[in-house]
Design a protein around this motif. Structure first.
Motif, mmCIF file in Angstrom:
data_model
loop_
_atom_site.group_PDB
_atom_site.id
_atom_site.type_symbol
_atom_site.label_atom_id
_atom_site.label_comp_id
_atom_site.label_asym_id
_atom_site.label_seq_id
_atom_site.Cartn_x
_atom_site.Cartn_y
_atom_site.Cartn_z
ATOM 1 N N ALA A 8 -6.095 5.726 -0.676
ATOM 2 C CA ALA A 8 -6.848 4.791 -1.523
ATOM 3 C C ALA A 8 -8.020 4.275 -0.702
ATOM 4 O O ALA A 8 -7.825 3.555 0.273
ATOM 5 C CB ALA A 8 -5.958 3.635 -1.970
ATOM 6 N N TRP A 12 -4.325 4.901 3.821
ATOM 7 C CA TRP A 12 -3.191 5.682 3.347
ATOM 8 C C TRP A 12 -2.169 4.733 2.738
ATOM 9 O O TRP A 12 -1.919 3.661 3.281
ATOM 10 C CB TRP A 12 -2.557 6.455 4.493
ATOM 11 C CG TRP A 12 -3.504 7.420 5.131
ATOM 12 C CD1 TRP A 12 -4.261 7.202 6.244
ATOM 13 C CD2 TRP A 12 -3.811 8.733 4.688
ATOM 14 N NE1 TRP A 12 -5.017 8.316 6.519
ATOM 15 C CE2 TRP A 12 -4.760 9.267 5.572
ATOM 16 C CE3 TRP A 12 -3.372 9.512 3.628
ATOM 17 C CZ2 TRP A 12 -5.276 10.549 5.430
ATOM 18 C CZ3 TRP A 12 -3.887 10.789 3.491
ATOM 19 C CH2 TRP A 12 -4.822 11.295 4.385
ATOM 20 N N VAL A 13 -1.542 5.129 1.661
ATOM 21 C CA VAL A 13 -0.552 4.291 0.987
ATOM 22 C C VAL A 13 0.792 4.414 1.703
ATOM 23 O O VAL A 13 1.268 5.515 1.975
ATOM 24 C CB VAL A 13 -0.426 4.686 -0.500
ATOM 25 C CG1 VAL A 13 0.696 3.924 -1.180
ATOM 26 C CG2 VAL A 13 -1.754 4.451 -1.215
ATOM 27 N N ILE A 16 4.671 1.487 -2.724
ATOM 28 C CA ILE A 16 4.327 0.996 -4.057
ATOM 29 C C ILE A 16 5.451 0.035 -4.438
ATOM 30 O O ILE A 16 6.615 0.427 -4.480
ATOM 31 C CB ILE A 16 4.246 2.145 -5.086
ATOM 32 C CG1 ILE A 16 3.229 3.205 -4.649
ATOM 33 C CG2 ILE A 16 3.947 1.608 -6.471
ATOM 34 C CD1 ILE A 16 1.788 2.769 -4.678
ATOM 35 N N ILE A 23 0.743 -2.895 -3.373
ATOM 36 C CA ILE A 23 0.997 -1.708 -2.567
ATOM 37 C C ILE A 23 0.840 -2.070 -1.097
ATOM 38 O O ILE A 23 0.259 -3.100 -0.764
ATOM 39 C CB ILE A 23 0.045 -0.544 -2.916
ATOM 40 C CG1 ILE A 23 -1.407 -0.902 -2.579
ATOM 41 C CG2 ILE A 23 0.175 -0.150 -4.368
ATOM 42 C CD1 ILE A 23 -2.349 0.264 -2.649
ATOM 43 N N VAL A 25 -0.678 -0.483 2.591
ATOM 44 C CA VAL A 25 -1.607 0.537 3.088
ATOM 45 C C VAL A 25 -1.684 0.482 4.601
ATOM 46 O O VAL A 25 -1.321 -0.522 5.226
ATOM 47 C CB VAL A 25 -3.023 0.372 2.481
ATOM 48 C CG1 VAL A 25 -3.019 0.619 0.993
ATOM 49 C CG2 VAL A 25 -3.605 -0.988 2.799
ATOM 50 N N ALA A 32 1.870 6.786 6.712
ATOM 51 C CA ALA A 32 1.839 6.877 5.252
ATOM 52 C C ALA A 32 3.171 7.358 4.688
ATOM 53 O O ALA A 32 3.888 8.126 5.334
ATOM 54 C CB ALA A 32 0.732 7.829 4.801
ATOM 55 N N ALA A 48 -1.926 2.831 -7.080
ATOM 56 C CA ALA A 48 -2.857 2.448 -6.019
ATOM 57 C C ALA A 48 -4.242 2.180 -6.579
ATOM 58 O O ALA A 48 -4.905 1.218 -6.187
ATOM 59 C CB ALA A 48 -2.911 3.529 -4.950
ATOM 60 N N THR A 52 -6.171 -1.412 -6.173
ATOM 61 C CA THR A 52 -7.268 -1.469 -5.210
ATOM 62 C C THR A 52 -8.654 -1.309 -5.818
ATOM 63 O O THR A 52 -9.643 -1.607 -5.161
ATOM 64 C CB THR A 52 -7.116 -0.373 -4.148
ATOM 65 O OG1 THR A 52 -7.230 0.908 -4.774
ATOM 66 C CG2 THR A 52 -5.799 -0.490 -3.404
ATOM 67 N N VAL A 56 -9.001 7.144 -5.398
ATOM 68 C CA VAL A 56 -7.760 7.608 -4.777
ATOM 69 C C VAL A 56 -7.727 9.127 -4.761
ATOM 70 O O VAL A 56 -8.386 9.779 -5.560
ATOM 71 C CB VAL A 56 -6.506 7.056 -5.491
ATOM 72 C CG1 VAL A 56 -6.437 5.553 -5.386
ATOM 73 C CG2 VAL A 56 -6.453 7.495 -6.923
#
Length: 69
Positions: A8, A12-13, A16, A23, A25, A32, A48, A52, A56
């Motif tokens: 995102a 990196w995510v 969730i 989320i 990050v 991640a 995401a 944000t 993404v």
């Protein structure tokens, strides 16, 4: 084994937390989270994007299998 990660913006995510709950990050790819299939990664990417307002992307990565044979 192929898995999928979500980016995102420039992060990196990592997690969730649920619809409307946010989320996690990180700037480190190694930290991640990954998803087992593309469809689940897309669901995470949509969440995401909602949290944000950033572009993404879903990336495929190769990870070792940790299951015993």
């Amino acid at each position: 084994m192929t898995r999928y990660v979500v980016m995102a913006g420039d992060r990196w995510v990592t997690a969730i937390y649920g619809p409307g709950k946010g989320i996690g990050v990180t700037s480190n790819r190694e930290d991640a989270s990954s998803w087992p299939n593309y469809e689940r990664a897309v669901v995470a990417a949509r969440a995401a994007a909602d949290c944000t307002n950033s572009p993404v992307a879903v990336h495929s990565v190769e990870e070792p299998s940790y299951r015993k044979s």
